[in-house]
Design an enzyme around this catalytic site. Sequence first.
Site, PDB file in Angstrom:
ATOM      1  N   ASN A  82      11.473   9.263 -55.976  1.00 31.94           N
ATOM      2  CA  ASN A  82      12.984   8.772 -54.992  1.00 31.94           C
ATOM      3  C   ASN A  82      13.926   7.414 -54.971  1.00 31.94           C
ATOM      4  O   ASN A  82      14.481   7.421 -54.540  1.00 31.94           O
ATOM      5  CB  ASN A  82      12.631   9.156 -53.565  1.00 31.94           C
ATOM      6  CG  ASN A  82      11.517   8.160 -52.951  1.00 31.94           C
ATOM      7  OD1 ASN A  82      11.008   7.184 -53.402  1.00 31.94           O
ATOM      8  ND2 ASN A  82      10.759   8.381 -51.561  1.00 31.94           N
ATOM      9  N   SER A  98       6.931   9.686 -63.638  1.00 32.51           N
ATOM     10  CA  SER A  98       7.449  10.973 -64.358  1.00 32.51           C
ATOM     11  C   SER A  98       8.970  11.708 -65.116  1.00 32.51           C
ATOM     12  O   SER A  98       9.448  11.972 -65.883  1.00 32.51           O
ATOM     13  CB  SER A  98       6.068  11.846 -65.218  1.00 32.51           C
ATOM     14  OG  SER A  98       5.519  10.749 -64.893  1.00 32.51           O
ATOM     15  N   GLU A 127       2.690   2.112 -49.652  1.00 34.70           N
ATOM     16  CA  GLU A 127       3.824   2.235 -48.914  1.00 34.70           C
ATOM     17  C   GLU A 127       3.361   3.783 -49.198  1.00 34.70           C
ATOM     18  O   GLU A 127       3.770   4.555 -50.329  1.00 34.70           O
ATOM     19  CB  GLU A 127       4.376   1.650 -49.537  1.00 34.70           C
ATOM     20  CG  GLU A 127       6.304   1.343 -48.055  1.00 34.70           C
ATOM     21  CD  GLU A 127       6.916   2.363 -48.503  1.00 34.70           C
ATOM     22  OE1 GLU A 127       6.981   3.770 -47.879  1.00 34.70           O
ATOM     23  OE2 GLU A 127       7.772   2.079 -48.853  1.00 34.70           O
ATOM     24  N   CYS A 137      11.015   8.303 -47.395  1.00 32.61           N
ATOM     25  CA  CYS A 137       9.476   8.017 -46.842  1.00 32.61           C
ATOM     26  C   CYS A 137      10.689   7.441 -45.422  1.00 32.61           C
ATOM     27  O   CYS A 137       9.609   7.470 -43.716  1.00 32.61           O
ATOM     28  CB  CYS A 137       9.035   7.168 -47.127  1.00 32.61           C
ATOM     29  SG  CYS A 137       9.304   5.880 -47.755  1.00 32.61           S
TER      30      CYS A 137
HETATM   31  P1  ADP Z   1       6.043  11.497 -55.297  1.00 31.89           P
HETATM   32  O1  ADP Z   1       5.244  13.078 -55.041  1.00 31.89           O
HETATM   33  O2  ADP Z   1       6.338  10.914 -54.066  1.00 31.89           O
HETATM   34  O3  ADP Z   1       6.162  11.306 -56.628  1.00 31.89           O
HETATM   35  P2  ADP Z   1       2.767  10.879 -55.623  1.00 31.89           P
HETATM   36  O4  ADP Z   1       2.414  10.159 -54.810  1.00 31.89           O
HETATM   37  O5  ADP Z   1       1.931  12.263 -55.888  1.00 31.89           O
HETATM   38  O6  ADP Z   1       3.758  10.315 -54.753  1.00 31.89           O
HETATM   39  O7  ADP Z   1       3.491  10.014 -57.207  1.00 31.89           O
HETATM   40  C1  ADP Z   1       3.498   8.580 -57.040  1.00 31.89           C
HETATM   41  C2  ADP Z   1       3.559   7.411 -57.751  1.00 31.89           C
HETATM   42  O8  ADP Z   1       1.822   7.333 -58.159  1.00 31.89           O
HETATM   43  C3  ADP Z   1       3.781   8.181 -59.068  1.00 31.89           C
HETATM   44  O9  ADP Z   1       4.314   7.860 -60.239  1.00 31.89           O
HETATM   45  C4  ADP Z   1       2.401   9.069 -60.026  1.00 31.89           C
HETATM   46  O10 ADP Z   1       2.327   9.491 -61.023  1.00 31.89           O
HETATM   47  C5  ADP Z   1       2.093   8.675 -59.244  1.00 31.89           C
HETATM   48  N1  ADP Z   1       0.300   8.889 -59.487  1.00 31.89           N
HETATM   49  C6  ADP Z   1      -0.153   9.823 -59.409  1.00 31.89           C
HETATM   50  N2  ADP Z   1      -1.231   9.835 -58.977  1.00 31.89           N
HETATM   51  C7  ADP Z   1      -1.981   9.128 -59.258  1.00 31.89           C
HETATM   52  C8  ADP Z   1      -3.237   8.206 -59.105  1.00 31.89           C
HETATM   53  N3  ADP Z   1      -4.259   9.306 -58.855  1.00 31.89           N
HETATM   54  N4  ADP Z   1      -3.455   7.003 -59.759  1.00 31.89           N
HETATM   55  C9  ADP Z   1      -2.556   6.221 -59.673  1.00 31.89           C
HETATM   56  N5  ADP Z   1      -1.296   6.784 -59.500  1.00 31.89           N
HETATM   57  C10 ADP Z   1      -1.281   7.880 -59.273  1.00 31.89           C
END
Ligand code: ADP
Length: 483
Positions: free
Chosen positions: A155, A181, A254, A288
């Site tokens: 975001n 991603s 965060e 957020c």
């Molecule tokens: P959002 O929906 O706001 O992207 P996420 O928490 O799904 O929030 O993702 C935030 C970041 O954390 C992204 O870079 C995502 O690829 C990464 N991420 C998601 N799952 C994991 C995990 N199990 N361990 C480490 N990083 C993660």
Amino acid sequence: MIESPLLQHLKGYIGGQWTATGEATFDVYNPATGKVLASVPSMPVEDVRAAIEAGKSALRLTEPYPIETRRLWLEGIRDALKANKEEIGRILCLEHGKPLNEAQGEVDYAAGFFDYFSKTISGLAAHTLEEKPRDCTWTVHYRPVGVVGLITPWNFPIGMIAKKLSAALAAGCPSVIKPASETPLTMIAMFRVIEENVDLPRGMINLVMGKASVIGKELCENPDVPMLSFTGSTEVGRQLIIDTADQIKKLGLELGGNAPYIVFDDADLEKAADNLIANKFRGGGQTCVCANRIFVHEEVLEAFGKKVAERVRGMTVGDGINGDVDIGPLINRAGFDKVREHLEDALQKGASLVAGSKPEDLPKDTLFFPPTVVSGVKSDMACFREETFGPLVPMVPFRSEDEAIDMGNDTEFGLAAYVFTADEARAQRVAGGLRFGHVGWNTGTGPAPEAPFGGMKASGIGREGGSEGLFEFVEPQAVPRGF
Ligand code: ADP
């Protein structure tokens, strides 16, 4: 496909080289058009290990990088970001969807963190205590934690990394960065401008992209990474706590918010409405700190609702790159569907539509969600309990100050809150009562480099920005000297 002088290398960056092992890739989309912007490597665990090794080789413990050197890095990145603001902002706009001016403004915001820490980094100098406990002189050093993993969401594709990277570099910590991603191109562009303009040691910053399950797992399990700083969902934050528990890693988290925006009957309603629009629709409502529950004193509910509705009706939704829109598309179909479900749920449970779109009239094949206001929202509705992350404004009536505080706190989250009142004593009481790390009084403004920002309760651990944020990536070490 996107063309940019800052995207010549669609690769990761390890030890000063653009690189990626293997053939696996993933696509990055423009949410305004649904078209593919680029394919970037989905990097394997070997690359993550190589990035950590590169970081280790850049870490200096016995002969730390002098503060003056680190200050120059920060100033250099600040200047490079400012000089490339337009192009980085254009890339950011294309992959995120937010309006172009907002995207370019985010690059300035990011530069602000490097600037602020460049000016306050001397706070990390070693100092000797005035007291001499145990007849020793005591010196306190601020040692770099080590190689840090920095994981960011989509975001704020550059704002979020700036908060972490500026503090990590100030501390002398090499980093391994994993962008979301949905938005890796902004990060590739940032690495490119840093490479071209700033004399960082090889391995000081490393970029890996791809599956969270691969990269996150290695960052959690590798003993050469003593700290992770993560911004994202509370669900993933919880998982990181579990996955790093064995090694007792340091964590900066965060996480999600569910911001209350409280408007009392003595508030300047024009100001409260203007601030709500600026706050709520930033990034299409996908931040957020966006107001998620708007508590309005029942005496002014109708008048305030009208003001908000008037403003909402004047807003334009469209492709952010055109420059003349207020709100871009939502990031993806799952994000769009969540906002639609929250709207449907609220209307089914008795809320009324004040402005915007009925669920059945929402666009089916684009991600452009019109700003929508509902009133009569109650605590059993999904839009009250969860973070909607989209342009839905749910209004909830209240009667008393205590009720407003209680309803504001009726959430597991504690990130940002806002209160609008002309009464200073009341503002102080309400801010004290709200268990949130950021409480705006008569302003809907979000974080700034100069102030600590972070969450209470399930919204996280630690702070970013401010002198508090400067100290997140150091381990204080006391050295008493005997004579
Ligand atoms: P959002 O929906 O706001 O992207 P996420 O928490 O799904 O929030 O993702 C935030 C970041 O954390 C992204 O870079 C995502 O690829 C990464 N991420 C998601 N799952 C994991 C995990 N199990 N361990 C480490 N990083 C993660």
